[in-house]
Design a protein around this motif. Structure first.
Motif, mmCIF file in Angstrom:
data_model
loop_
_atom_site.group_PDB
_atom_site.id
_atom_site.type_symbol
_atom_site.label_atom_id
_atom_site.label_comp_id
_atom_site.label_asym_id
_atom_site.label_seq_id
_atom_site.Cartn_x
_atom_site.Cartn_y
_atom_site.Cartn_z
ATOM 1 N N LEU A 322 0.833 -1.203 0.000
ATOM 2 C CA LEU A 322 0.000 0.000 0.000
ATOM 3 C C LEU A 322 0.866 1.250 0.000
ATOM 4 O O LEU A 322 1.984 1.235 0.505
ATOM 5 C CB LEU A 322 -0.903 0.013 1.241
ATOM 6 N N ASP A 323 0.295 2.329 -0.543
ATOM 7 C CA ASP A 323 1.051 3.578 -0.575
ATOM 8 C C ASP A 323 1.010 4.297 0.762
ATOM 9 O O ASP A 323 1.833 5.141 1.046
ATOM 10 C CB ASP A 323 0.480 4.513 -1.656
ATOM 11 N N LYS A 324 -0.015 3.921 1.606
ATOM 12 C CA LYS A 324 -0.153 4.687 2.856
ATOM 13 C C LYS A 324 1.112 4.555 3.711
ATOM 14 O O LYS A 324 1.664 3.466 3.835
ATOM 15 C CB LYS A 324 -1.403 4.249 3.627
ATOM 16 N N ARG A 325 1.575 5.681 4.235
ATOM 17 C CA ARG A 325 2.760 5.673 5.074
ATOM 18 C C ARG A 325 2.358 6.063 6.486
ATOM 19 O O ARG A 325 1.912 7.188 6.721
ATOM 20 C CB ARG A 325 3.805 6.690 4.594
#
Ligand code: ATP
Length: 503
Positions: A322-325
């Motif tokens: 996922l791109d969420k950081r």
């Protein structure tokens, strides 16, 4: 969405449109006449076999999508059993002489993605039969009688197709047979189900040795318990073939089949990949090889390497990256959490950590993956308790470093509770042998809590001397994002004396 459903939605929209035109004051008679004409033509063509009934997929004997038993890995005993049954069809003259009645139905039982459809296709190739496939859900419509009519058409179209192609055999494959073959009388508001199943039984009873085209029905399900006993009795689906999840050697075979067309780097050892993929079905393994090749393509490589396979295993198990950081504090917490899992895993079973990472995938912000030594089908109490402690270790490592826990552990706790339940229901708890039905809920709850509390205490004491080491590993993990089991072990073993690791 099934094609039948699409058809019904289309019909609804059409009727609403006609209603709208009438409301607006248009003369819809000519339009109705034209639509009626086309509908009549369609139904005429369908009944003559010129168009396929809804949901039916045809593959004739000579087709580019022909499947052979050699294309199916890890199912040697299922293939042997199936071939034995099919040999009755191949040698039908002989069986007629001996007065053996024809084989009518074969039921393939097993979890999703294990190759049941492939087996049915290979059976059609093996017996040089016309192959027609459909799914149980395609027979179920809102209107009584439609399903039964579809069953009749299905058998008719199989016979017609075989006769047209000059073949003696036709094979009908019905996937998800439990939808149409469920126990009768259970859908009281829906006589349609019962009528459809009755028609299927009638068709099966009508199959004879001297039919010019011999039809064989192969059905697949992963819910045999739901099937009507009339379907399971001798003379109907009297051959049951289990198509189970593949064992380690089976997984190697399947990986070989799906890497036939993929150039592999020398570091790829299919045996090692098979060891890491306990519980994977053939469909998972096919997806794994495909994903590995996609990773190689994305990196501009012309060969698929071990690294790509490892990444693909993580993707198949956990989902896409996922791109969420998470923010810096969260990342640190995730890193400590995963290090906690890995540390206890390594302590209770040395060499068991395969990867630990803090890059978010699927629903997880980070994860630790274990390498099973061998396929395991029986679990001892020690094994289950150790697994519980590994599950608890993430939250307890957070508690050790931050003096509090986070919501990140809820999934771990669910798994820990399931494992504790398993201990109880296998008669390995202080309750002795129990039955789930007669065990009061609060008693179950008390014992689950006891088992988990005990493991919590053990894990807390085990982690305590590793406080400093957990922080050190966490920093390295934060820097590198991912650690292989080998690298992790080097970091843990660097200093053997846990007392010296205390902060
Ligand atoms: P479902 O119960 O969900 O219908 P299934 O058991 O019929 O699944 P298939 O549709 O036969 O499974 O398998 C899906 C794909 O997975 C196949 O096209 C093939 O690529 C791969 N596969 C599954 N099992 C095997 C196997 N034993 N050997 C090789 N490939 C396999």
């Amino acid at each position: 969405m099934t094609k039948g459903l699409i058809k019904e939605i289309g019909l609804g929209i059409g009727l609403a449109f006609i209603g709208f035109l009438i409301w607006k004051g248009y003369d819809v008679l000519p339009l109705m006449f034209i639509l009626g004409f086309f509908a009549a033509m369609y139904f005429l063509a369908e009944s003559k076999g010129l168009v396929k009934p809804v949901g039916v997929q045809e593959v004739t004997g000579k087709n580019t999508s022909e499947v052979y038993f050699d294309d199916i890995g890890g199912q040697a005993s299922a293939i042997k059993e199936l071939k034995e049954a099919l040999d009755f069809i191949k040698n039908y003259e002989k069986i007629k002489e001996l007065g053996i009645r024809p084989l009518k139905g074969i039921l393939l039982l097993g979890p999703p993605g294990t190759g049941k459809t492939l087996m049915a296709k290979a059976a059609a190739t093996y017996t040089d039969a016309v192959y027609i496939a459909t799914s149980g859900s395609e027979f179920i419509e809102m209107y009584a009688g439609v399903g039964a009519q579809r069953v009749r058409k299905l058998f008719k179209s199989a016979r017609d197709k075989a006769a047209k192609l000059g073949k003696n055999n036709a094979m009908i494959f019905i996937d998800e047979i439990e939808v149409v073959g469920g126990k009768r009388g259970q859908n009281s508001s829906h006589m349609e189900y019962d009528q459809t199943l009755n028609q299927l039984l009638v068709e099966m009873d009508g199959m004879k040795n001297d039919d010019s085209v011999k039809v064989l029905l192969i059905a697949a399900t992963n819910r045999a318990d739901m099937l009507d006993p009339a379907l399971m009795r001798p003379g109907r689906f009297d051959r049951h073939v289990r198509v189970d999840l593949p064992c380690k050697d089976g997984r190697v075979e399947i990986l070989k089949i799906h890497t036939r067309n993929k150039p592999l780097e020398n570091d790829v050892e299919l045996g090692a990949i098979a060891r890491e993929t306990f519980g994977f079905s053939g469909a998972h393994l096919e997806s794994l090889t495909n994903e590995a090749a996609i990773y190689a393509f994305r990196e501009g490589r012309d060969r698929v390497s071990l690294k790509h396979f490892k990444e693909a295993i993580d993707k198949v198990i956990m989902g896409e990256k996922l791109d969420k950081r998470p923010n810096a504090d969260e990342l640190k917490r995730v890193s400590i959490h995963e290090t906690g899992h890995a540390l206890i895993s390594e302590i209770v079973k040395p060499g068991s950590v395969s990867t630990l990472t803090i890059s978010p995938r699927g629903n997880a912000l980070g994860y630790m993956r274990q390498t099973p030594e061998d396929d395991t089908y029986l679990y001892t109490i020690d094994y289950l308790e150790n697994q519980i402690s590994i599950m608890l270790a993430g939250a307890l490592a957070e508690e050790l470093i931050f003096s509090n826990r986070s919501t990140g552990a809820s999934n771990d706790f669910e798994k820990a509770v399931d494992l504790a339940k398993r201990i109880i229901l296998s008669g390995m708890s202080r309750l002795g042998v129990v039955s789930e039905d007669s065990l009061p809920k609060d008693k179950m709850y008390d014992v689950i809590t006891e088992i988990i509390r005990e493991q919590e205490g053990i894990v807390q004491n085990t982690l305590l001397p590793y406080r400093k080491r957990i922080i050190e590993i966490t920093e390295i993990l934060l820097e590198q994002e991912q650690l292989s089991g080998t690298d992790f072990r080097k970091l843990v073993i660097e200093d053997d004396e846990p007392a010296e690791k205390a902060g």
